[in-house]
Design a protein around this motif. Structure first.
Motif, PDB file in Angstrom:
ATOM      1  N   TRP A  36      32.497  45.058  37.043  1.00  0.00           N
ATOM      2  CA  TRP A  36      33.215  46.028  37.766  1.00  0.00           C
ATOM      3  C   TRP A  36      32.220  47.226  37.576  1.00  0.00           C
ATOM      4  O   TRP A  36      31.561  47.422  36.839  1.00  0.00           O
ATOM      5  N   TYR A  37      32.326  47.608  38.874  1.00  0.00           N
ATOM      6  CA  TYR A  37      31.507  48.957  39.153  1.00  0.00           C
ATOM      7  C   TYR A  37      32.798  50.042  39.651  1.00  0.00           C
ATOM      8  O   TYR A  37      33.788  49.731  40.156  1.00  0.00           O
ATOM      9  N   ALA A  49      31.707  47.299  33.245  1.00  0.00           N
ATOM     10  CA  ALA A  49      31.730  46.375  32.715  1.00  0.00           C
ATOM     11  C   ALA A  49      31.382  45.016  33.305  1.00  0.00           C
ATOM     12  O   ALA A  49      31.473  45.053  34.378  1.00  0.00           O
ATOM     13  N   SER A  50      30.860  44.184  32.328  1.00  0.00           N
ATOM     14  CA  SER A  50      30.230  42.959  32.739  1.00  0.00           C
ATOM     15  C   SER A  50      30.770  41.634  31.867  1.00  0.00           C
ATOM     16  O   SER A  50      30.782  42.077  30.744  1.00  0.00           O
ATOM     17  N   VAL A  78      38.557  37.930  37.612  1.00  0.00           N
ATOM     18  CA  VAL A  78      38.118  38.680  36.488  1.00  0.00           C
ATOM     19  C   VAL A  78      39.004  39.833  36.394  1.00  0.00           C
ATOM     20  O   VAL A  78      39.706  40.171  37.340  1.00  0.00           O
ATOM     21  N   TYR A  79      39.184  40.298  35.152  1.00  0.00           N
ATOM     22  CA  TYR A  79      40.381  41.530  34.942  1.00  0.00           C
ATOM     23  C   TYR A  79      39.549  42.562  34.064  1.00  0.00           C
ATOM     24  O   TYR A  79      38.447  42.640  33.393  1.00  0.00           O
ATOM     25  N   LEU A  80      40.194  43.594  34.462  1.00  0.00           N
ATOM     26  CA  LEU A  80      39.401  44.908  33.778  1.00  0.00           C
ATOM     27  C   LEU A  80      40.948  45.788  33.249  1.00  0.00           C
ATOM     28  O   LEU A  80      41.740  46.161  34.118  1.00  0.00           O
ATOM     29  N   GLN A  81      41.154  45.530  31.958  1.00  0.00           N
ATOM     30  CA  GLN A  81      42.164  46.362  31.160  1.00  0.00           C
ATOM     31  C   GLN A  81      41.764  47.630  30.763  1.00  0.00           C
ATOM     32  O   GLN A  81      40.697  47.826  29.989  1.00  0.00           O
ATOM     33  N   ALA A  91      38.333  56.978  40.412  1.00  0.00           N
ATOM     34  CA  ALA A  91      37.119  56.491  41.454  1.00  0.00           C
ATOM     35  C   ALA A  91      37.583  55.133  42.099  1.00  0.00           C
ATOM     36  O   ALA A  91      38.877  54.837  41.783  1.00  0.00           O
ATOM     37  N   VAL A  92      36.906  54.829  42.958  1.00  0.00           N
ATOM     38  CA  VAL A  92      36.995  53.571  43.691  1.00  0.00           C
ATOM     39  C   VAL A  92      36.316  52.391  42.771  1.00  0.00           C
ATOM     40  O   VAL A  92      35.332  52.559  42.581  1.00  0.00           O
ATOM     41  N   TYR A  93      37.234  51.585  42.243  1.00  0.00           N
ATOM     42  CA  TYR A  93      36.566  50.420  41.433  1.00  0.00           C
ATOM     43  C   TYR A  93      36.209  49.192  42.222  1.00  0.00           C
ATOM     44  O   TYR A  93      37.229  48.510  42.926  1.00  0.00           O
ATOM     45  N   TYR A  94      35.129  48.619  41.985  1.00  0.00           N
ATOM     46  CA  TYR A  94      34.673  47.440  42.872  1.00  0.00           C
ATOM     47  C   TYR A  94      34.472  46.216  42.040  1.00  0.00           C
ATOM     48  O   TYR A  94      33.768  46.370  40.796  1.00  0.00           O
ATOM     49  N   CYS A  95      34.915  45.102  42.307  1.00  0.00           N
ATOM     50  CA  CYS A  95      34.527  43.678  41.794  1.00  0.00           C
ATOM     51  C   CYS A  95      33.142  43.490  42.401  1.00  0.00           C
ATOM     52  O   CYS A  95      32.766  43.541  43.334  1.00  0.00           O
ATOM     53  N   ASN A  96      32.416  42.779  41.386  1.00  0.00           N
ATOM     54  CA  ASN A  96      30.936  42.285  41.751  1.00  0.00           C
ATOM     55  C   ASN A  96      30.982  40.840  41.022  1.00  0.00           C
ATOM     56  O   ASN A  96      31.249  40.704  40.008  1.00  0.00           O
ATOM     57  N   ALA A  97      30.301  40.071  41.922  1.00  0.00           N
ATOM     58  CA  ALA A  97      29.984  38.661  41.264  1.00  0.00           C
ATOM     59  C   ALA A  97      28.601  38.171  41.946  1.00  0.00           C
ATOM     60  O   ALA A  97      28.199  38.572  43.008  1.00  0.00           O
ATOM     61  N   TYR A  98      27.897  37.453  40.988  1.00  0.00           N
ATOM     62  CA  TYR A  98      26.595  37.297  41.328  1.00  0.00           C
ATOM     63  C   TYR A  98      26.367  35.570  40.847  1.00  0.00           C
ATOM     64  O   TYR A  98      26.798  35.087  39.809  1.00  0.00           O
ATOM     65  N   ARG A  99      25.764  35.108  41.896  1.00  0.00           N
ATOM     66  CA  ARG A  99      25.398  33.476  41.645  1.00  0.00           C
ATOM     67  C   ARG A  99      24.279  33.692  42.533  1.00  0.00           C
ATOM     68  O   ARG A  99      24.080  33.798  43.784  1.00  0.00           O
TER      69      ARG A  99
END
Length: 115
Positions: A36-37, A49-50, A78-81, A91-99
């Protein structure tokens, strides 16, 4: 086509909690990393968080002890508690994923914390 869709944002009073979710669709593989960004008005996007495939997690100093990231690999989610929220978490929270070699982003979800 891979898509990341965030949900769970909203307006909350300081001290309150929210849980963000990010569901990935169109995925036929496991991401190496999900995270999360966030980006506040007038500021650069920052990592919050990652979580990696082996379960290793990382947090920005500003959220340690208040936010918890978790991941459901079977659901590619993915979750962010977020607990003990502060106005500065707005803020605006963005999900990020990487492969490797591709990174993917969600469209963002607004989190507003009132004082």
């Amino acid at each position: 086509q891979v898509q990341l869709v965030e949900s769970g944002g909203g307006l909350v009073q300081a001290g309150g909690s929210l849980r963000l979710s990010c569901a990935a669709s169109g995925v036929t593989f496991r991401f190496n990393y999900m995270g999360w960004y966030r980006q506040a008005p007038g500021k650069q996007r920052e990592s919050v968080a990652s979580i990696h495939n082996d379960g290793t997690t990382g947090y920005a100093d500003s959220v340690k002890g208040r936010f918890t990231i978790s991941r459901d690999n079977a659901k590619n989610t993915v979750y962010l508690q977020m607990n003990s929220l502060r106005p500065e978490d707005t803020a605006v929270y963005y999900c990020n994923a990487y492969r490797s070699p591709q990174a993917y982003w969600g469209q963002g979800t607004q989190v507003t914390v009132s004082s």
